[in-house]
Motif scaffolding. Structure first.
Motif, short mmCIF file in Angstrom:
data_model
loop_
_atom_site.label_atom_id
_atom_site.label_comp_id
_atom_site.label_asym_id
_atom_site.label_seq_id
_atom_site.Cartn_x
_atom_site.Cartn_y
_atom_site.Cartn_z
N GLN A 59 -32.82 -14.82 40.37
CA GLN A 59 -32.67 -15.62 39.16
C GLN A 59 -33.98 -15.99 38.48
OE1 GLN A 59 -30.03 -18.97 39.81
NE2 GLN A 59 -28.54 -17.71 40.90
N TRP A 98 -36.61 -16.42 35.84
CA TRP A 98 -36.55 -16.37 34.37
C TRP A 98 -37.52 -17.39 33.80
CZ3 TRP A 98 -34.78 -19.97 30.61
CH2 TRP A 98 -34.67 -19.45 29.30
N ARG A 112 -43.50 -17.98 27.85
CA ARG A 112 -44.00 -16.75 28.48
C ARG A 112 -45.47 -16.56 28.14
NH1 ARG A 112 -38.51 -13.34 27.23
NH2 ARG A 112 -37.27 -14.51 28.75
N ASP A 164 -38.48 -19.14 29.97
CA ASP A 164 -38.09 -19.31 28.57
C ASP A 164 -39.08 -18.56 27.69
OD1 ASP A 164 -38.42 -20.94 25.89
OD2 ASP A 164 -36.43 -21.40 26.69
N MET A 180 -30.35 -23.85 32.20
CA MET A 180 -31.38 -22.82 32.28
C MET A 180 -30.78 -21.48 32.70
SD MET A 180 -35.11 -22.98 34.00
CE MET A 180 -35.43 -24.41 33.00
N ARG A 181 -29.88 -21.52 33.67
CA ARG A 181 -29.23 -20.28 34.14
C ARG A 181 -28.45 -19.63 33.01
NH1 ARG A 181 -29.16 -15.73 36.89
NH2 ARG A 181 -27.18 -15.26 37.86
N ARG A 199 -28.89 -20.01 29.75
CA ARG A 199 -29.86 -19.52 28.75
C ARG A 199 -30.47 -18.21 29.22
NH1 ARG A 199 -33.42 -24.30 28.61
NH2 ARG A 199 -35.05 -22.79 28.16
N ALA A 200 -30.81 -18.13 30.50
CA ALA A 200 -31.42 -16.91 31.04
C ALA A 200 -30.47 -15.72 30.89
CB ALA A 200 -31.77 -17.12 32.51
N ASP A 231 -30.43 -14.76 27.21
CA ASP A 231 -31.71 -14.22 26.75
C ASP A 231 -32.02 -12.85 27.35
OD1 ASP A 231 -34.54 -14.44 25.62
OD2 ASP A 231 -34.94 -14.30 27.78
N SER A 232 -31.71 -12.67 28.62
CA SER A 232 -32.12 -11.45 29.35
C SER A 232 -30.95 -10.87 30.13
CB SER A 232 -33.27 -11.79 30.30
OG SER A 232 -34.34 -12.38 29.61
N GLY A 263 -38.69 -22.59 33.33
CA GLY A 263 -38.57 -21.45 34.22
C GLY A 263 -37.78 -21.80 35.47
#
Length: 172
Positions: free
Chosen positions: A89, A91, A97, A93, A18-19, A21-22, A25-26, A71
């Protein structure tokens, strides 16, 4: 259906994935970069979550959309100011959202902070009229200090924000 639960030590792969991907993504939302984080070993990811899960000073939370992790937020008691917790951190997905996952994570993080006796929660958000800034403001966070650089060699700035917890003053 969105649910939130604390990360367990054995969920380090979920956290790692997840980290990363975050950060992809952002990239403009975080002080770290995918390049820096992707070089960490599995042992480092595992140790990071194990330490957080056992510290009593950290709380890593996952949001789930049904059975899928969607998230993340990291809550940490300040080592310098014992009555303050910092949020990092955050975030969600993109596919989840707008479903309330961000608000659910914030609510759970603030509830945890209150349960450990914190009277103020802080975070930093990339400055601008963004969904993240609007979410934090809608949840009661207010600007708290001057803009700061996001990270070295970035033109972006971060707005520090905070939320006061507990009694705010006289009620009469």
């Amino acid at each position: 259906m969105i649910s939130v639960h604390p990360a367990k030590s054995d969920e380090w792969k979920t956290y790692r994935d997840m980290r990363l991907r975050a950060l992809l993504d952002s990239p403009d939302a975080f002080g770290s970069t995918h390049e820096a984080e992707s070089t960490k070993t599995d042992a480092m990811w595992s140790a990071r979550i194990a330490a957080a899960a056992s510290s009593g000073k950290d709380r890593v939370l996952f949001a789930f959309n049904r059975d899928d992790a969607c998230g993340l937020i990291w809550c940490k008691l300040s080592s310098d100011e014992p009555a303050v917790a910092d949020l990092f951190q955050m975030w969600i997905d993109p596919a989840s959202r707008g479903m309330g996952a961000g608000r659910a994570l914030l609510n759970e993080a603030v509830s945890w902070a209150e349960s450990v006796g914190v009277n103020r929660v802080r975070l930093g958000v990339t400055a601008g009229d963004t969904p993240a800034m609007r979410l934090y403001a809608a949840c009661g966070f207010r600007p708290d200090g001057a803009l700061e650089p996001l990270r070295e060699h970035s033109h972006l700035t971060v707005q520090p924000m905070s939320l006061a917890l507990g009694p705010v003053g006289p009620t009469d």
